[in-house]
Design a protein around this motif. Sequence first.
Motif, PDB file in Angstrom:
ATOM      1  N   ALA A 133     -25.913   2.089  -6.285  1.00  0.00           N
ATOM      2  CA  ALA A 133     -26.972   1.602  -7.303  1.00  0.00           C
ATOM      3  C   ALA A 133     -26.359   1.703  -8.533  1.00  0.00           C
ATOM      4  O   ALA A 133     -25.368   2.450  -8.698  1.00  0.00           O
ATOM      5  CB  ALA A 133     -28.170   2.469  -7.214  1.00  0.00           C
ATOM      6  N   ASN A 134     -26.730   0.874  -9.489  1.00  0.00           N
ATOM      7  CA  ASN A 134     -26.288   0.807 -10.828  1.00  0.00           C
ATOM      8  C   ASN A 134     -27.632   1.073 -11.771  1.00  0.00           C
ATOM      9  O   ASN A 134     -28.861   0.704 -11.246  1.00  0.00           O
ATOM     10  CB  ASN A 134     -25.895  -0.508 -11.179  1.00  0.00           C
ATOM     11  CG  ASN A 134     -24.450  -0.839 -10.368  1.00  0.00           C
ATOM     12  OD1 ASN A 134     -23.442  -0.437 -10.641  1.00  0.00           O
ATOM     13  ND2 ASN A 134     -24.898  -1.651  -9.181  1.00  0.00           N
ATOM     14  N   GLY A 135     -27.345   1.557 -12.900  1.00  0.00           N
ATOM     15  CA  GLY A 135     -28.338   1.623 -13.790  1.00  0.00           C
ATOM     16  C   GLY A 135     -27.873   1.703 -15.377  1.00  0.00           C
ATOM     17  O   GLY A 135     -26.728   2.024 -15.477  1.00  0.00           O
ATOM     18  N   SER A 136     -28.764   1.516 -16.229  1.00  0.00           N
ATOM     19  CA  SER A 136     -28.394   1.624 -17.567  1.00  0.00           C
ATOM     20  C   SER A 136     -29.295   2.199 -18.609  1.00  0.00           C
ATOM     21  O   SER A 136     -30.563   2.158 -18.116  1.00  0.00           O
ATOM     22  CB  SER A 136     -27.990   0.241 -17.846  1.00  0.00           C
ATOM     23  OG  SER A 136     -29.064  -0.680 -17.919  1.00  0.00           O
ATOM     24  N   TYR A 137     -29.053   2.315 -19.598  1.00  0.00           N
ATOM     25  CA  TYR A 137     -30.051   2.949 -20.817  1.00  0.00           C
ATOM     26  C   TYR A 137     -29.500   2.017 -21.927  1.00  0.00           C
ATOM     27  O   TYR A 137     -28.279   2.472 -22.597  1.00  0.00           O
ATOM     28  CB  TYR A 137     -30.216   4.044 -20.955  1.00  0.00           C
ATOM     29  CG  TYR A 137     -31.143   4.576 -21.999  1.00  0.00           C
ATOM     30  CD1 TYR A 137     -32.558   4.271 -21.971  1.00  0.00           C
ATOM     31  CD2 TYR A 137     -30.569   4.986 -23.456  1.00  0.00           C
ATOM     32  CE1 TYR A 137     -33.401   4.683 -22.933  1.00  0.00           C
ATOM     33  CE2 TYR A 137     -31.488   5.260 -24.257  1.00  0.00           C
ATOM     34  CZ  TYR A 137     -32.857   5.039 -24.070  1.00  0.00           C
ATOM     35  OH  TYR A 137     -33.730   5.406 -25.138  1.00  0.00           O
TER      36      TYR A 137
ATOM     37  N   ALA B 169     -29.394   6.868 -18.154  1.00  0.00           N
ATOM     38  CA  ALA B 169     -28.648   5.784 -17.458  1.00  0.00           C
ATOM     39  C   ALA B 169     -28.499   6.559 -15.917  1.00  0.00           C
ATOM     40  O   ALA B 169     -28.810   5.794 -15.146  1.00  0.00           O
ATOM     41  CB  ALA B 169     -27.213   5.402 -18.025  1.00  0.00           C
TER      42      ALA B 169
ATOM     43  N   ASN C 253     -31.880   6.302 -14.315  1.00  0.00           N
ATOM     44  CA  ASN C 253     -32.456   5.041 -13.998  1.00  0.00           C
ATOM     45  C   ASN C 253     -31.528   4.455 -12.904  1.00  0.00           C
ATOM     46  O   ASN C 253     -32.105   3.569 -11.921  1.00  0.00           O
ATOM     47  CB  ASN C 253     -32.042   4.065 -15.241  1.00  0.00           C
ATOM     48  CG  ASN C 253     -33.270   4.386 -16.306  1.00  0.00           C
ATOM     49  OD1 ASN C 253     -34.218   4.875 -16.058  1.00  0.00           O
ATOM     50  ND2 ASN C 253     -32.977   3.868 -17.700  1.00  0.00           N
ATOM     51  N   THR C 254     -30.432   5.087 -12.607  1.00  0.00           N
ATOM     52  CA  THR C 254     -29.397   4.670 -11.297  1.00  0.00           C
ATOM     53  C   THR C 254     -30.331   5.394 -10.061  1.00  0.00           C
ATOM     54  O   THR C 254     -30.342   4.738  -9.044  1.00  0.00           O
ATOM     55  CB  THR C 254     -28.278   5.093 -11.592  1.00  0.00           C
ATOM     56  OG1 THR C 254     -27.678   4.602 -12.680  1.00  0.00           O
ATOM     57  CG2 THR C 254     -27.283   4.595 -10.349  1.00  0.00           C
TER      58      THR C 254
ATOM     59  N   LYS D 221     -33.016   6.608  -9.438  1.00  0.00           N
ATOM     60  CA  LYS D 221     -34.485   6.406  -9.137  1.00  0.00           C
ATOM     61  C   LYS D 221     -34.379   4.863  -8.166  1.00  0.00           C
ATOM     62  O   LYS D 221     -35.417   4.856  -7.615  1.00  0.00           O
ATOM     63  CB  LYS D 221     -35.669   6.570 -10.174  1.00  0.00           C
ATOM     64  CG  LYS D 221     -35.387   5.377 -11.237  1.00  0.00           C
ATOM     65  CD  LYS D 221     -36.461   5.857 -12.326  1.00  0.00           C
ATOM     66  CE  LYS D 221     -36.396   4.630 -13.254  1.00  0.00           C
ATOM     67  NZ  LYS D 221     -37.115   5.011 -14.500  1.00  0.00           N
ATOM     68  N   LYS D 222     -33.204   4.266  -8.132  1.00  0.00           N
ATOM     69  CA  LYS D 222     -33.234   3.096  -7.440  1.00  0.00           C
ATOM     70  C   LYS D 222     -32.800   3.426  -5.932  1.00  0.00           C
ATOM     71  O   LYS D 222     -33.060   2.597  -5.185  1.00  0.00           O
ATOM     72  CB  LYS D 222     -32.334   2.126  -7.858  1.00  0.00           C
ATOM     73  CG  LYS D 222     -32.655   1.496  -9.314  1.00  0.00           C
ATOM     74  CD  LYS D 222     -31.732   0.505  -9.688  1.00  0.00           C
ATOM     75  CE  LYS D 222     -32.087  -0.111 -11.095  1.00  0.00           C
ATOM     76  NZ  LYS D 222     -30.862  -0.441 -11.799  1.00  0.00           N
TER      77      LYS D 222
ATOM     78  N   GLU E 129     -24.866  -3.716 -13.499  1.00  0.00           N
ATOM     79  CA  GLU E 129     -26.395  -3.342 -12.957  1.00  0.00           C
ATOM     80  C   GLU E 129     -27.130  -4.834 -13.320  1.00  0.00           C
ATOM     81  O   GLU E 129     -27.775  -5.349 -12.156  1.00  0.00           O
ATOM     82  CB  GLU E 129     -26.917  -2.497 -14.110  1.00  0.00           C
ATOM     83  CG  GLU E 129     -28.362  -2.408 -13.649  1.00  0.00           C
ATOM     84  CD  GLU E 129     -29.291  -2.035 -14.767  1.00  0.00           C
ATOM     85  OE1 GLU E 129     -29.110  -1.838 -15.736  1.00  0.00           O
ATOM     86  OE2 GLU E 129     -30.531  -1.463 -14.230  1.00  0.00           O
TER      87      GLU E 129
ATOM     88  N   LYS F 234     -28.489  -6.917 -10.003  1.00  0.00           N
ATOM     89  CA  LYS F 234     -30.055  -7.017 -10.124  1.00  0.00           C
ATOM     90  C   LYS F 234     -30.349  -8.611  -9.983  1.00  0.00           C
ATOM     91  O   LYS F 234     -31.608  -9.166  -9.644  1.00  0.00           O
ATOM     92  CB  LYS F 234     -30.497  -6.683 -11.417  1.00  0.00           C
ATOM     93  CG  LYS F 234     -32.056  -6.278 -11.542  1.00  0.00           C
ATOM     94  CD  LYS F 234     -32.283  -4.972 -12.747  1.00  0.00           C
ATOM     95  CE  LYS F 234     -31.900  -5.828 -14.070  1.00  0.00           C
ATOM     96  NZ  LYS F 234     -32.261  -5.071 -15.102  1.00  0.00           N
TER      97      LYS F 234
END
Lengths: 309, 309
Positions: free
Chosen positions: A8-12, A58, A61-62, A64-65, A277, A281
Amino acid sequence: MNSIKIIANGSYLPKYKLENKELNKKYNLEEGWIEKRSGIKTRYYALDETIEEMATKAAINTIKKTKIDIQKIGAIIVTTTSTDKLMPGISYLIQKKLDIKKCMCFDILAGCSGYINAFDIARKYIIAEEIEYVLIVGVEKISKYIDDKDIGTKILLGDGAGATLIGKASKEKIYEKNIESFGQEGEILKCDSNSSLYMNGKEIYKFGITKTVENIQKLLEKSNTSIEDIKYIVPHQSNLRIIENMAKKLNIKKEKIYINIQKIGNTFNASIPIALEELTKSNKIKENDKIVLIGYGGGLNLGSILLEF
Amino acid sequence: MNSIKIIANGSYLPKYKLENKELNKKYNLEEGWIEKRSGIKTRYYALDETIEEMATKAAINTIKKTKIDIQKIGAIIVTTTSTDKLMPGISYLIQKKLDIKKCMCFDILAGCSGYINAFDIARKYIIAEEIEYVLIVGVEKISKYIDDKDIGTKILLGDGAGATLIGKASKEKIYEKNIESFGQEGEILKCDSNSSLYMNGKEIYKFGITKTVENIQKLLEKSNTSIEDIKYIVPHQSNLRIIENMAKKLNIKKEKIYINIQKIGNTFNASIPIALEELTKSNKIKENDKIVLIGYGGGLNLGSILLEF
């Protein structure tokens, strides 16, 4: 041989959005000049947000996917060039916030492309089956180090955080990397914790369009892969003009390079994971597609990774 | 399975030696109090020497003990908690000074025991046959972060640098490690780049004599090794009282633990490589001897390595 995959990837991005019109007014710049020079329209600044807050958001957010048990995250690696957290490092502050009990934490300082180093180190621990998941976070509060009088730097940089969760792939995947440093040329991009950032724009431009291309060509050669087999190149988002020239020199269409610098500016170590991300997406990447990550920057540091999805 | 070995060790201590009698005078302390409390007689401060100068000198002092072609050093990893070099990192400054052309450089922030992390990462690159030699440098200019009014901290800490060159062993050697972080307890030892170091001495003492011993016991268990098979334990030199208690809890003689804190104080990331240099120089270690390195400190970070010479 074990293989890895991105889980997974995430960002803020911090709350405050700085638009070109505001900079035009402040510095009395011609409308359109910033975008023409850099491709950038907006960037974000962490005003009252700390670097560890951005990094942690970040990370959350990663995670939780995914549905993974976070206690299976065996390492947190943070990469940054703008930390004030000498001890505990940011990775430890993330561990604390997420309350992960058994974990190995460290922060890496390796210029703007420390994310590439972290990714390669993370892979080593996963393929050795010592660690199940590694969380990598690239984070920058680089706005803190910008000299307000240095317009050329001011228009380019932005704050932010991007994170990538890596784990073991269930089947064999291609992986190759080409990481190299050039301390001899380090003078062109400098930042001390008690001074402002210095960028020699002209020399960085040259570095960004020559050494990066040579590095990618070597990577492809090492992995016996043709540039046509690559679905996307995800570069460090330093300057749209550098990226466009990179495409030209690699003899590929600009569309093959993932670009999001328009919206967020150059976020140093956060730039590749944030771009990753967005790319994942967008559903532009499917299983078995091959991509190339390329990081470059202060040190000088340079590195690319060929990855099969 | 490939194995690694230590090729050479080196160190550098800054010019200014700070003796207890000077501290006694400054703080009006009773003669003998500092030594009774910490075991420390002298420590060194880098007054007009920079952190990168110390690191480079330790690197040079290591390499000159060998006949290797320095261009075969494929990675330089620096570990520190007191750097002001955000970009380029200290590892790049060493690369530049030594003029190593092809090299991967990064600095690690992982509390006082980043050296253990660096050692384990270095090993991964060597056993993968991607890199021939890795140079690890632990360096601290921690005197810069000492609050002059904080006597408890002032008496303990010192500056310095230690380096270790690692390469491939020609025959199989035992290697095991046990690395873990405790971000949840990180509040007891803190340092920001723009503030003074904070140490909760009592809690660090507790951490130093409980978690370290548990960590070593787990390491021995993992490697199916008895404490009797270990020739020396080389611990992070934090405080003589902690080390003595560690010996007691491990049920071993104090003589089995290598101690040099009397002369140099607690030098954080430099402490294990400096101790290693002294130990190997003393001819107390011969081929096939097994030693344990144990690092602990800010983060909190903790890690041990079992190594066959």
